[in-house]
Design a protein around this motif. Structure first.
Motif, PDB file in Angstrom:
ATOM      1  N   THR A   1       0.840  -1.208   0.000  1.00  0.00           N
ATOM      2  CA  THR A   1       0.000   0.000   0.000  1.00  0.00           C
ATOM      3  C   THR A   1       0.871   1.253   0.000  1.00  0.00           C
ATOM      4  O   THR A   1       0.551   2.237  -0.653  1.00  0.00           O
ATOM      5  N   LEU A   2       1.989   1.165   0.722  1.00  0.00           N
ATOM      6  CA  LEU A   2       2.915   2.298   0.733  1.00  0.00           C
ATOM      7  C   LEU A   2       3.485   2.513  -0.668  1.00  0.00           C
ATOM      8  O   LEU A   2       3.597   3.649  -1.157  1.00  0.00           O
TER       9      LEU A   2
ATOM     10  N   ALA B   1       2.049   1.692  -3.450  1.00  0.00           N
ATOM     11  CA  ALA B   1       0.984   2.266  -4.289  1.00  0.00           C
ATOM     12  C   ALA B   1       0.938   3.780  -4.115  1.00  0.00           C
ATOM     13  O   ALA B   1       0.796   4.528  -5.087  1.00  0.00           O
ATOM     14  N   THR B   2       1.076   4.232  -2.862  1.00  0.00           N
ATOM     15  CA  THR B   2       1.040   5.676  -2.606  1.00  0.00           C
ATOM     16  C   THR B   2       2.208   6.376  -3.284  1.00  0.00           C
ATOM     17  O   THR B   2       2.051   7.433  -3.891  1.00  0.00           O
TER      18      THR B   2
ATOM     19  N   ILE C   1       3.883   5.318  -5.929  1.00  0.00           N
ATOM     20  CA  ILE C   1       3.653   5.310  -7.378  1.00  0.00           C
ATOM     21  C   ILE C   1       2.647   6.397  -7.758  1.00  0.00           C
ATOM     22  O   ILE C   1       2.821   7.121  -8.739  1.00  0.00           O
ATOM     23  N   ALA C   2       1.591   6.540  -6.939  1.00  0.00           N
ATOM     24  CA  ALA C   2       0.564   7.538  -7.241  1.00  0.00           C
ATOM     25  C   ALA C   2       1.138   8.947  -7.222  1.00  0.00           C
ATOM     26  O   ALA C   2       0.677   9.806  -7.951  1.00  0.00           O
ATOM     27  N   LEU C   3       2.156   9.155  -6.378  1.00  0.00           N
ATOM     28  CA  LEU C   3       2.698  10.513  -6.244  1.00  0.00           C
ATOM     29  C   LEU C   3       3.793  10.827  -7.259  1.00  0.00           C
ATOM     30  O   LEU C   3       4.134  11.992  -7.448  1.00  0.00           O
TER      31      LEU C   3
ATOM     32  N   PRO D   1       3.752  10.901 -10.564  1.00  0.00           N
ATOM     33  CA  PRO D   1       3.375  11.871 -11.595  1.00  0.00           C
ATOM     34  C   PRO D   1       3.348  13.310 -11.083  1.00  0.00           C
ATOM     35  O   PRO D   1       3.702  14.229 -11.805  1.00  0.00           O
ATOM     36  N   LEU D   2       2.940  13.497  -9.813  1.00  0.00           N
ATOM     37  CA  LEU D   2       2.895  14.848  -9.250  1.00  0.00           C
ATOM     38  C   LEU D   2       4.264  15.507  -9.348  1.00  0.00           C
ATOM     39  O   LEU D   2       4.403  16.626  -9.840  1.00  0.00           O
ATOM     40  N   PHE D   3       5.285  14.772  -8.887  1.00  0.00           N
ATOM     41  CA  PHE D   3       6.621  15.364  -8.888  1.00  0.00           C
ATOM     42  C   PHE D   3       7.177  15.473 -10.301  1.00  0.00           C
ATOM     43  O   PHE D   3       7.871  16.430 -10.626  1.00  0.00           O
TER      44      PHE D   3
END
Lengths: 294, 331
Positions: free
Chosen positions: A31-32, A34-35, A37-39, A41-43
């Motif tokens: 789950t960590l 996943a978080t 990976i999700a972030l 694109p933001l950076f």
């Protein structure tokens, strides 16, 4: 004999427990992951904006009009002003309606009309913004006879209204009923109680919701394409088409010219800075006391 | 001032009238006025929703009359011959959204679990804030980034791998280009992830603490607790969150229009350019010449609106049933 059985059992149990804990830790790790990976694109997006856009953001960018392909320089001054104008006008239309409807929904909680309006606001948040663009084209652009600043502002206002309605309602419902009762017990009329006690208590939450709604419409492109349209020059009246940062970035990004594409990166950087400043600023001020409008 | 002709009763009536007018004056005028104003504003919200539905239907009428139901099934979209069919766009919308959901749904469930169950409070708040920023970035900025960074990267690094190992499936064969269905799907995934994650987190936070404690008391590990207590309890809300994400993916316009390639055709390959309901409206609406063309585009908008409405109603009901259960159980 007994001893060996017990120790085998114990070992077996310990092994099983170890595996269960391992699995649990593995899932926590996943789950960590996943978080993270999700972030990514933001950076990546922010990094590319800075590296590709920063070099084209200069004084000219904020003060000059766009220049035709082939000429050097030029800026997006009209688009920046246009975005502020559109968002300002949209807020003038959208905020009063949104707040009024929100107060109604909260104060008449459970009544038929209030429930219908609440549901309508929820549903409206899910309408694709391009559909709202078509609607405004049909009811404003066509009758008036052309693309206009007014039409763009109306489109943005329609997107804003349900957001403001729902946050206003939620913030008013958070106000303790004792406050209202105290005011009513003093003989204050209902409407004064609502405005000067209940709404006043919820003001900071409502303001947060409004600013988040403003941040949201600042980044909208689709509803402006055939309402505000775009303009290479200054727009001097509400009945003329007007440029906006988002539409300008869109037009430049899909153009085949390198100089325009550079401008698009610069425009995107400025746009993102404005939107993120609103988002981060309002959260920093309220310290997350109010929930974000979706 | 004593008037000998006035009876006590007359005097009493006079005082009563005067007091009544004083006490009831502010209420009798202020309250109905205020209620009237806010009720009018509330009705505007309702009227907007109904107005949007009616106006789109009316303006799409020429196309609805001309093509009937075959509009939805026809694959021909040709402004030159004034022939219009919605199928290529429905296909493009469904497939790009499906790609987005396949990537975003598991990831956002992971994010939600991390935020609500796994991470300590301080970390969870910071990560949650960053996820919200992901939702704040304007879609035109995602589109720009996807044109120049994500698209070429997918073409050079992901599509070769996919076509090498899965190339026997038509979906993963064909020429590799930077703009196409796959790029659009991935951008959509990035854009809807924060929304699904936010709603999921909210749904999971509503799961009563007693459920978790009960699982722990039975000796469950953290993951077993999540699987036995949290996920079943939040299931309908999680599905609702995913449906909400799907609704967003269907309607997302600009970022998709920038990277999908805008070709009104159905191709077997995911690498090939395509078009969605929203993207074709964005691209062609201003240039539409004939009345039938405009009406056909508006009918596409009507299809989009109908899909959006249905998905939203379903999703809200699911999320509502998940988040309001707490109150009904406790009460």
């Amino acid at each position: 004999m007994d001893n060996t059985i017990a120790s085998t059992m114990r070992r077996k149990y310990a092994r099983r427990l170890f595996l269960r804990k391992l699995k649990s830790d593995l899932m926590v790790g996943l789950t960590l992951l996943a978080t993270v990976i999700a972030l990514v694109p933001l950076f990546l997006v922010l990094g590319y904006l800075l590296s590709k856009g920063a070099s084209s953001v200069n004084w000219d960018f904020f003060t000059k009009l766009p220049v035709p392909v082939g000429q050097a320089g030029g800026g997006m001054a009209n688009a920046i002003v246009g975005t502020f104008e559109l968002v300002g006008l949209a807020s003038l239309i959208g905020v009063p309606i949104g707040i009024g409807a929100g107060i109604y929904v909260a104060e008449h909680h459970g009544r038929g009309l209030a429930q219908a309006v609440r549901f309508a606001a929820d549903i409206m948040m899910g309408i694709p913004s391009i559909v709202i663009g078509i609607f405004v084209y049909a009811v404003v652009v066509q009758p008036v006879g052309g693309f206009s600043t007014m039409a763009g502002a109306v489109a943005l206002a329609i997107i804003m209204i349900p957001l403001v309605t729902r946050t206003t309602e939620e913030m008013i419902l958070l106000v303790p009923p004792e406050l209202r009762e105290a005011a009513l017990a003093l003989g204050v009329p209902d409407w004064r109680t609502t405005l000067s006690v209940v709404v006043r208590t919820a003001t900071s939450g409502i303001a947060t919701g409004i600013i988040l709604a403003i941040a949201r419409i600042t980044g909208e492109t689709a509803p402006l394409l055939f309402t505000a349209f775009g303009n290479r020059f200054w727009s001097t009246s509400l009945t003329q088409p007007i440029a906006s940062l988002t539409v300008q970035v869109y037009t430049y990004a899909i153009s085949p010219f390198a100089s325009w594409q550079r401008q698009a990166w610069a425009g995107a950087l400025v746009l993102t800075t404005i939107v993120l400043a609103l988002e981060i600023g309002v959260r920093w001020v309220t310290q997350g006391s109010a929930r974000a409008a979706r | 001032m004593f008037n000998p002709d006035e009876t006590l009763n007359d005097r009493f009536e006079f005082v009563k009238e005067r007091t009544a007018s004083r006490i009831f004056h502010p209420r009798s005028l202020g309250d109905p006025l205020f209620t009237g104003i806010i009720a009018t504003l509330a009705v505007i919200v309702l009227a907007l929703l109904i107005g949007i539905a009616i106006e789109l239907t009316v303006k799409a009428m020429p196309a609805i009359r001309h093509f009937g139901l075959s509009f939805l099934a026809s694959t021909e979209w040709n402004p030159a011959t004034d022939e219009y069919g919605a199928m290529p766009f429905i296909y493009g919308t469904v497939v790009s959204s499906a790609i987005a959901l396949m990537i975003a749904a598991p990831l956002s469930l992971g994010v939600a679990l991390c935020l609500s169950e796994m991470a300590p409070e301080w970390l969870s708040r910071k990560l949650g804030f960053l996820i919200e920023l992901l939702a704040a970035i304007p879609s035109v900025v995602y589109g720009l980034w996807a044109i120049f960074v994500l698209g070429p990267w997918l073409r050079d690094w992901v599509e070769p791998v996919l076509s090498r190992y899965l190339g026997f499936i038509p979906l993963f064969s064909g020429p590799r280009v930077a703009v196409g269905m796959l790029t659009a799907g991935v951008v959509l995934a990035i854009m809807i992830l924060p929304y699904i994650a936010a709603v999921c987190t909210e749904v999971l936070r509503v799961v009563p603490q007693s459920q978790r404690e009960a699982a722990f008391a039975l000796g469950a590990t953290k993951w077993e607790m999540v699987r036995m207590a949290v996920l079943p309890y939040g299931a309908s809300g999680i599905i609702g969150a995913i449906v909400l994400g799907l609704g967003r993916a269907l309607g997302e316009t600009i970022a998709v229009a920038m990277v999908i390639g805008n070709r009104p055709v159905i191709s077997a390959s995911l690498f090939a350019p395509s078009s969605t309901l929203a993207s074709v409206i964005a691209n062609e609406f201003v240039e539409a010449v004939t009345d039938l063309n405009v009406a056909a585009l508006i009918e596409l908008g009507l299809v989009l609106l109908a899909l959006g409405l249905i998905l939203n109603v379903v999703a809200r009901l699911l999320v509502l049933s998940a988040t309001q259960r707490r109150f009904s159980r406790v009460a």
